[in-house]
Motif scaffolding. Structure first.
Motif, short mmCIF file in Angstrom:
data_model
loop_
_atom_site.label_atom_id
_atom_site.label_comp_id
_atom_site.label_asym_id
_atom_site.label_seq_id
_atom_site.Cartn_x
_atom_site.Cartn_y
_atom_site.Cartn_z
N ARG A 7 -12.82 -8.58 16.57
CA ARG A 7 -11.52 -8.61 17.26
C ARG A 7 -11.67 -8.22 18.72
O ARG A 7 -10.98 -8.77 19.59
CB ARG A 7 -10.54 -7.67 16.56
N LEU A 8 -12.55 -7.27 19.00
CA LEU A 8 -12.78 -6.85 20.38
C LEU A 8 -13.35 -8.00 21.21
O LEU A 8 -12.92 -8.23 22.35
CB LEU A 8 -13.73 -5.66 20.41
N ILE A 9 -14.30 -8.74 20.65
CA ILE A 9 -14.89 -9.87 21.37
C ILE A 9 -13.84 -10.95 21.61
O ILE A 9 -13.76 -11.53 22.70
CB ILE A 9 -16.10 -10.43 20.58
N ILE A 10 -13.02 -11.22 20.61
CA ILE A 10 -11.95 -12.21 20.78
C ILE A 10 -10.99 -11.77 21.88
O ILE A 10 -10.56 -12.58 22.72
CB ILE A 10 -11.21 -12.44 19.45
N GLY A 11 -10.65 -10.48 21.89
CA GLY A 11 -9.77 -9.97 22.94
C GLY A 11 -10.36 -10.13 24.33
O GLY A 11 -9.67 -10.49 25.28
N LEU A 12 -11.67 -9.88 24.46
CA LEU A 12 -12.33 -10.05 25.76
C LEU A 12 -12.35 -11.52 26.18
O LEU A 12 -12.20 -11.83 27.37
CB LEU A 12 -13.75 -9.49 25.69
N ILE A 13 -12.55 -12.42 25.22
CA ILE A 13 -12.55 -13.85 25.56
C ILE A 13 -11.16 -14.27 26.05
O ILE A 13 -11.03 -15.00 27.05
CB ILE A 13 -12.97 -14.68 24.34
N LEU A 14 -10.12 -13.79 25.37
CA LEU A 14 -8.76 -14.11 25.82
C LEU A 14 -8.46 -13.50 27.18
O LEU A 14 -7.83 -14.14 28.03
CB LEU A 14 -7.75 -13.60 24.78
N LEU A 15 -8.92 -12.28 27.41
CA LEU A 15 -8.75 -11.65 28.72
C LEU A 15 -9.47 -12.44 29.80
O LEU A 15 -8.95 -12.61 30.91
CB LEU A 15 -9.27 -10.21 28.67
N ASN A 16 -10.66 -12.94 29.46
CA ASN A 16 -11.39 -13.76 30.42
C ASN A 16 -10.60 -15.04 30.75
O ASN A 16 -10.53 -15.45 31.92
CB ASN A 16 -12.75 -14.13 29.84
N GLY A 17 -10.00 -15.66 29.73
CA GLY A 17 -9.22 -16.87 29.98
C GLY A 17 -8.03 -16.59 30.88
O GLY A 17 -7.72 -17.38 31.79
N VAL A 18 -7.36 -15.46 30.66
CA VAL A 18 -6.22 -15.11 31.51
C VAL A 18 -6.68 -14.85 32.94
O VAL A 18 -6.04 -15.30 33.91
CB VAL A 18 -5.49 -13.88 30.93
N ALA A 19 -7.80 -14.13 33.09
CA ALA A 19 -8.30 -13.82 34.43
C ALA A 19 -8.69 -15.08 35.18
O ALA A 19 -8.41 -15.22 36.38
CB ALA A 19 -9.49 -12.86 34.33
N VAL A 20 -9.35 -16.00 34.51
CA VAL A 20 -9.73 -17.25 35.16
C VAL A 20 -8.51 -18.06 35.56
O VAL A 20 -8.46 -18.66 36.65
CB VAL A 20 -10.65 -18.08 34.22
N GLY A 21 -7.49 -18.07 34.72
CA GLY A 21 -6.26 -18.77 35.08
C GLY A 21 -5.58 -18.15 36.28
O GLY A 21 -5.04 -18.86 37.14
N LEU A 22 -5.60 -16.81 36.38
CA LEU A 22 -4.98 -16.15 37.52
C LEU A 22 -5.72 -16.43 38.83
O LEU A 22 -5.13 -16.38 39.91
CB LEU A 22 -4.92 -14.63 37.29
N GLU A 23 -7.01 -16.72 38.73
CA GLU A 23 -7.79 -17.02 39.94
C GLU A 23 -7.38 -18.34 40.59
O GLU A 23 -7.78 -18.62 41.71
CB GLU A 23 -9.28 -17.05 39.61
N THR A 24 -6.60 -19.15 39.90
CA THR A 24 -6.12 -20.39 40.50
C THR A 24 -4.92 -20.16 41.41
O THR A 24 -4.47 -21.10 42.08
CB THR A 24 -5.74 -21.39 39.41
N SER A 25 -4.38 -18.95 41.41
CA SER A 25 -3.22 -18.63 42.25
C SER A 25 -3.69 -17.94 43.52
O SER A 25 -4.34 -16.87 43.47
CB SER A 25 -2.24 -17.74 41.48
N ALA A 26 -3.35 -18.51 44.67
CA ALA A 26 -3.73 -17.89 45.95
C ALA A 26 -3.01 -16.55 46.12
O ALA A 26 -3.59 -15.60 46.69
CB ALA A 26 -3.38 -18.84 47.10
N TRP A 27 -1.78 -16.42 45.64
CA TRP A 27 -1.03 -15.17 45.76
C TRP A 27 -1.72 -14.05 44.99
O TRP A 27 -1.83 -12.92 45.47
CB TRP A 27 0.38 -15.38 45.23
N VAL A 28 -2.20 -14.36 43.78
CA VAL A 28 -2.89 -13.36 42.96
C VAL A 28 -4.23 -13.00 43.60
O VAL A 28 -4.60 -11.81 43.66
CB VAL A 28 -3.07 -13.88 41.52
#
Length: 290
Positions: free
Chosen positions: A27-48
């Motif tokens: 579960r911890l590894i799955i949570g880190l993978i999901l966190l990575n997906g959210v972080a990568v998505g946020l990197e597409t925002s210039a404001w973030v």
């Protein structure tokens, strides 16, 4: 009563095996993978990026470190044979993504490093057994799909040549040569405004609908059903193989692990029996209890 012997100390490999087998670890590894997906998505925002670039970089380093530690723990779980970690194709897949993630995120490889961060989300496939089953099914279906694709290629070629001879003068935009005719057939088989092509041909040849309808039936309905049939057949076979694997006799390592757990349980029970107070009974000289 005899003293209870202390349970044998666990080796590093056994400790790592328990960590890997723990549901919390997965579960911890799955949570880190999901966190990575959210972080990568946020990197597409210039404001973030403007406000939280440092935080996102810290999250990326944390996730990468956790993935490296995960791979090392899984290798250590194999004891003196860490190379057995690579016996699983999914472990090789995870290791390749981790290795690519070590590419520096600066310089000419910065774009590649960002793309690799996105690829980490694919690790969700290896984290869920159901997704692994689907991917295994698709891979096992490739040989059969190749023959279906070959048959479909023959049908495309026949219809493309026939369409060129029939319609290249009527509609040169879609039938002027063989490659363009193949592209037009691909458009027809995907149902992308294919009726426009058919009606253009029917203005000169009213019976042209026979050509188009027959190709749609052959190229779309029949072939798609063949692909679906192959995938479903392989999915059933994959499920049966998985059931056989679950019904396989336990390995020597699993038997030893169960024996050790039983010994520990018996030791705890014996200790509780030793610590339990012994009830005392007072009796009269005549033998009757008071």
């Amino acid at each position: 009563m005899s003293e209870v012997s202390a349970p044998p100390a666990l080796s590093v490999a056994e400790v790592c095996q328990r960590i890997v087998a723990a549901p919390l670890f997965n579960r911890l590894i799955i949570g880190l993978i999901l966190l990575n997906g959210v972080a990568v998505g946020l990197e597409t925002s210039a404001w973030v990026i403007e406000r939280f670039e440092g935080l996102l970089q810290g999250i990326n380093r944390l996730i990468l470190t956790a993935f490296v530690v995960e791979a090392l723990v899984k290798m250590a779980a194999h004891g003196n044979r860490p190379w057995r970690y690579f016996a699983s194709g999914w472990n090789c897949f995870d290791f390749a993504i981790i290795a690519l993630s070590l590419i520096p995120a600066a310089g000419p490889l910065a774009t590649l490093a960002r793309l690799v961060r996105v690829l980490r989300v694919l690790r969700l496939v290896s984290a869920f057994p159901e997704l692994r089953l689907l991917v295994d099914t698709l891979l096992r279906s490739l040989p059969s799909m190749f023959h279906i694709a070959l048959l479909m290629g023959i049908i495309f070629y026949i219809y493309a040549v026939a369409g060129y001879f029939l319609f290249h003068e009527i509609d040169p935009t879609h039938w002027r040569n063989l490659p363009i005719a193949l592209l037009s057939l691909f458009r027809i088989v995907t149902f992308e405004d294919w009726t426009d092509i058919m009606y253009t041909a029917m203005e000169v040849m009213p019976w042209a609908w026979v050509y188009f309808v027959s190709f749609v039936v052959m190229g779309a309905f029949v072939m798609i059903n063949l692909f679906i049939g192959v995938v479903l057949n392989n999915l059933e076979e994959a499920k049966l193989r998985r059931l056989d694997e679950l019904q396989m006799p336990p390995s020597q390592t699993e038997i030893l692990r169960e024996l050790r757990a039983t010994q520990e349980a018996l030791a705890r029970l014996q200790k509780r029996m030793q610590d339990a107070p012994v009830p005392s009974t007072d009796r009269t000289p005549g033998g009757a209890a008071q």
